[in-house]
Design an enzyme around this catalytic site. Structure first.
Site, PDB file in Angstrom:
ATOM      1  N   TYR A   1      -4.550  11.425 -10.849  1.00 43.97           N
ATOM      2  CA  TYR A   1      -5.473  11.300  -9.712  1.00 43.97           C
ATOM      3  C   TYR A   1      -6.119  12.655  -9.405  1.00 43.97           C
ATOM      4  CZ  TYR A   1      -3.425   6.676  -8.841  1.00 43.97           C
ATOM      5  OH  TYR A   1      -2.999   5.375  -8.959  1.00 43.97           O
TER       6      TYR A   1
ATOM      7  N   GLN B   1       3.470  -2.456 -10.894  1.00 45.80           N
ATOM      8  CA  GLN B   1       2.243  -2.200 -10.123  1.00 45.80           C
ATOM      9  C   GLN B   1       1.023  -2.728 -10.874  1.00 45.80           C
ATOM     10  OE1 GLN B   1      -0.382   1.488  -8.369  1.00 45.80           O
ATOM     11  NE2 GLN B   1       1.828   1.765  -8.229  1.00 45.80           N
TER      12      GLN B   1
ATOM     13  N   LEU C   1      -8.163  -4.365  -2.017  1.00 47.12           N
ATOM     14  CA  LEU C   1      -9.481  -4.828  -1.544  1.00 47.12           C
ATOM     15  C   LEU C   1     -10.472  -4.854  -2.713  1.00 47.12           C
ATOM     16  CD1 LEU C   1      -9.721  -2.632   1.711  1.00 47.12           C
ATOM     17  CD2 LEU C   1      -8.742  -4.933   1.449  1.00 47.12           C
TER      18      LEU C   1
ATOM     19  N   GLY D   1      -5.895   1.798   0.012  1.00 49.10           N
ATOM     20  CA  GLY D   1      -6.582   2.872  -0.712  1.00 49.10           C
ATOM     21  C   GLY D   1      -7.506   3.700   0.145  1.00 49.10           C
TER      22      GLY D   1
HETATM   23  P1  NAP Z   1      -8.742  -0.589  -2.159  1.00 46.78           P
HETATM   24  O1  NAP Z   1      -8.078  -0.697  -0.842  1.00 46.78           O
HETATM   25  O2  NAP Z   1      -8.979  -1.831  -2.935  1.00 46.78           O
HETATM   26  O3  NAP Z   1     -10.145   0.153  -2.004  1.00 46.78           O
HETATM   27  C1  NAP Z   1     -10.246   1.288  -1.185  1.00 46.78           C
HETATM   28  C2  NAP Z   1     -11.708   1.636  -1.049  1.00 46.78           C
HETATM   29  O4  NAP Z   1     -12.333   0.679  -0.191  1.00 46.78           O
HETATM   30  C3  NAP Z   1     -11.898   3.013  -0.426  1.00 46.78           C
HETATM   31  O5  NAP Z   1     -12.933   3.678  -1.114  1.00 46.78           O
HETATM   32  C4  NAP Z   1     -12.309   2.667   0.992  1.00 46.78           C
HETATM   33  O6  NAP Z   1     -13.174   3.623   1.563  1.00 46.78           O
HETATM   34  C5  NAP Z   1     -13.086   1.380   0.781  1.00 46.78           C
HETATM   35  N1  NAP Z   1     -13.233   0.604   2.004  1.00 46.78           N
HETATM   36  C6  NAP Z   1     -14.412   0.165   2.498  1.00 46.78           C
HETATM   37  N2  NAP Z   1     -14.222  -0.489   3.651  1.00 46.78           N
HETATM   38  C7  NAP Z   1     -12.895  -0.473   3.921  1.00 46.78           C
HETATM   39  C8  NAP Z   1     -12.104  -0.996   4.979  1.00 46.78           C
HETATM   40  N3  NAP Z   1     -12.620  -1.695   5.992  1.00 46.78           N
HETATM   41  N4  NAP Z   1     -10.791  -0.802   4.932  1.00 46.78           N
HETATM   42  C9  NAP Z   1     -10.231  -0.122   3.917  1.00 46.78           C
HETATM   43  N5  NAP Z   1     -10.938   0.404   2.871  1.00 46.78           N
HETATM   44  C10 NAP Z   1     -12.270   0.229   2.873  1.00 46.78           C
HETATM   45  O7  NAP Z   1      -7.800   0.395  -2.969  1.00 46.78           O
HETATM   46  P2  NAP Z   1      -8.024   1.485  -4.150  1.00 46.78           P
HETATM   47  O8  NAP Z   1      -8.362   2.775  -3.504  1.00 46.78           O
HETATM   48  O9  NAP Z   1      -8.923   0.994  -5.225  1.00 46.78           O
HETATM   49  O10 NAP Z   1      -6.544   1.543  -4.711  1.00 46.78           O
HETATM   50  C11 NAP Z   1      -5.446   1.716  -3.804  1.00 46.78           C
HETATM   51  C12 NAP Z   1      -4.353   2.482  -4.449  1.00 46.78           C
HETATM   52  O11 NAP Z   1      -3.847   1.756  -5.568  1.00 46.78           O
HETATM   53  C13 NAP Z   1      -4.717   3.851  -5.032  1.00 46.78           C
HETATM   54  O12 NAP Z   1      -4.779   4.864  -4.062  1.00 46.78           O
HETATM   55  C14 NAP Z   1      -3.591   4.073  -5.999  1.00 46.78           C
HETATM   56  O13 NAP Z   1      -2.443   4.516  -5.310  1.00 46.78           O
HETATM   57  C15 NAP Z   1      -3.364   2.665  -6.531  1.00 46.78           C
HETATM   58  N6  NAP Z   1      -4.050   2.421  -7.818  1.00 46.78           N
HETATM   59  C16 NAP Z   1      -3.287   2.289  -8.921  1.00 46.78           C
HETATM   60  C17 NAP Z   1      -3.870   2.006 -10.145  1.00 46.78           C
HETATM   61  C18 NAP Z   1      -2.961   1.847 -11.336  1.00 46.78           C
HETATM   62  O14 NAP Z   1      -3.456   1.778 -12.463  1.00 46.78           O
HETATM   63  N7  NAP Z   1      -1.684   1.774 -11.139  1.00 46.78           N
HETATM   64  C19 NAP Z   1      -5.261   1.882 -10.273  1.00 46.78           C
HETATM   65  C20 NAP Z   1      -6.027   2.011  -9.114  1.00 46.78           C
HETATM   66  C21 NAP Z   1      -5.419   2.275  -7.890  1.00 46.78           C
HETATM   67  P3  NAP Z   1     -12.665   4.594   2.776  1.00 46.78           P
HETATM   68  O15 NAP Z   1     -11.751   5.582   2.136  1.00 46.78           O
HETATM   69  O16 NAP Z   1     -13.928   5.194   3.270  1.00 46.78           O
HETATM   70  O17 NAP Z   1     -11.988   3.746   3.801  1.00 46.78           O
END
Ligand code: NAP
Length: 304
Positions: free
Chosen positions: A61, A185, A217, A268
């Site tokens: 990351y 995961q 999300l 996230g």
């Molecule tokens: P997500 O919750 O699906 O998406 C988060 C994104 O949505 C952020 O950019 C956030 O922006 C945005 N967003 C827009 N409106 C929102 C709202 N109302 N509430 C919350 N978020 C909103 O998660 P993700 O960041 O893609 O992934 C989450 C976690 O999963 C990562 O941090 C990591 O730990 C893990 N992950 C693991 C893998 C793997 O291969 N194992 C791959 C991807 C992710 P803002 O920050 O502006 O709120």
């Protein structure tokens, strides 16, 4: 209409005995935009103050394709160095095994090195959960198991997990491993529903693994749906969200938490307010009918 069972106040990290909150916070995006250690600390506090104790990062990351490997871990390490008391308030999860430009490396030598490097960057003595980030097809699971067992027996790692593994890959690693795999995961969200029916969550329940849902999300796609299918999913979530006085993102977390496998959504967002708001998902209650309505919208066709 009968309600599905209320989510527990705490969950266990598989059978490791480590207690965690039913929601996690993820730091994939922590090092984006040159965030300072002070700003990162504010987000860590927002998660912990909201009762979110499982914090998920990875050595990759922060990597942008050329540089930045380890940056998200190093930023969290700065936060922990400035405020050492925070370490005891969190269950610290990280991952390794993606090694640019290879792409994957789970040779015993590299696993040992990756864990040592993460410990150094995070400035901690122990990682609570170390996850294999993506499977290395060229690594024999018996060798991977040996390297992971070494990390546990030397006290560097407390519990082990996998991410993005097929069920057969999980099964093979588990066969050679002298301790249970605590977590798996995969990507799970109202927009990525395959694990509900492809056996991944059934395997997690059978093996006692806690499923941690990445991109709950859809990476933010659920908040600005573009396709008719994604809009239909959002509409079903909104209907329940409005009834219960929460937003769509909270309803999405609540929908995942309601599943009997004990899915832990990894929030996230890197906004303190949105992280705090996520914890409201624990107060949501779902009827069987509303839960299935979201699933049917995501399937795009009725259940048989
Ligand atoms: P997500 O919750 O699906 O998406 C988060 C994104 O949505 C952020 O950019 C956030 O922006 C945005 N967003 C827009 N409106 C929102 C709202 N109302 N509430 C919350 N978020 C909103 O998660 P993700 O960041 O893609 O992934 C989450 C976690 O999963 C990562 O941090 C990591 O730990 C893990 N992950 C693991 C893998 C793997 O291969 N194992 C791959 C991807 C992710 P803002 O920050 O502006 O709120």
């Amino acid at each position: 209409m009968s309600l599905l069972t209320a989510p527990p106040v705490t969950r266990s990290l598989g059978s490791s005995g480590i207690g965690i909150s039913p929601i996690a916070w993820g730091m994939w995006r922590l090092a984006e935009g040159g965030r300072s250690a002070g700003e990162a600390a504010r987000l860590v506090h927002a998660a912990l103050d909201a009762g979110i104790t499982l914090l998920d990062t990875a050595d990759i990351y922060g990597f942008d394709g050329q540089a930045g490997f380890g940056d998200a871990e190093a930023l969290l390490g700065e936060v922990l160095a400035a405020e050492p008391g925070l370490r005891g308030r969190m269950v610290l999860a990280t991952k390794g095994g993606i090694r640019p430009p290879l792409p994957y490396d789970q040779s015993p030598e590299y696993i040992a090195q990756a864990i040592d490097d993460s410990l150094r960057r995070l400035r901690v003595d122990t990682i609570d959960l170390w996850q294999v980030h993506r499977p290395d097809i060229l690594a024999h699971p018996q060798e991977v198991a040996r390297a992971l067992e070494n990390a546990v027996s030397t006290g560097k790692v407390r519990a082990l997990g996998v991410s993005n593994f097929t069920q057969a890959q999980t099964e093979a690693l588990s066969h050679f491993l002298g301790q249970p795999i605590a977590t798996t995961q995969p990507e799970i969200s109202p927009l990525r529903i395959e694990p509900f029916e492809n056996g991944e969550l059934d395997q997690a329940m059978r093996m006692g693994m806690t499923p941690l849902a990445w991109s709950p999300l859809g990476g933010g796609r659920l908040l600005s749906p573009q396709t008719p299918r994604d809009k239909a999913v959002a509409a079903e979530l909104d209907r329940v969200a409005q009834e219960q006085g929460v937003g769509r993102s909270v309803a999405a977390y609540g929908w995942l938490i309601a599943h009997p496998a004990g899915i832990v959504p990894i929030v996230g967002s890197q906004s303190a307010d949105r992280i705090a708001e996520a914890a409201r998902a624990l107060a949501m209650r779902w009827t069987r009918q509303d839960w299935y309505a979201v699933l049917v919208a995501a399937r795009g066709e009725r259940l048989p």
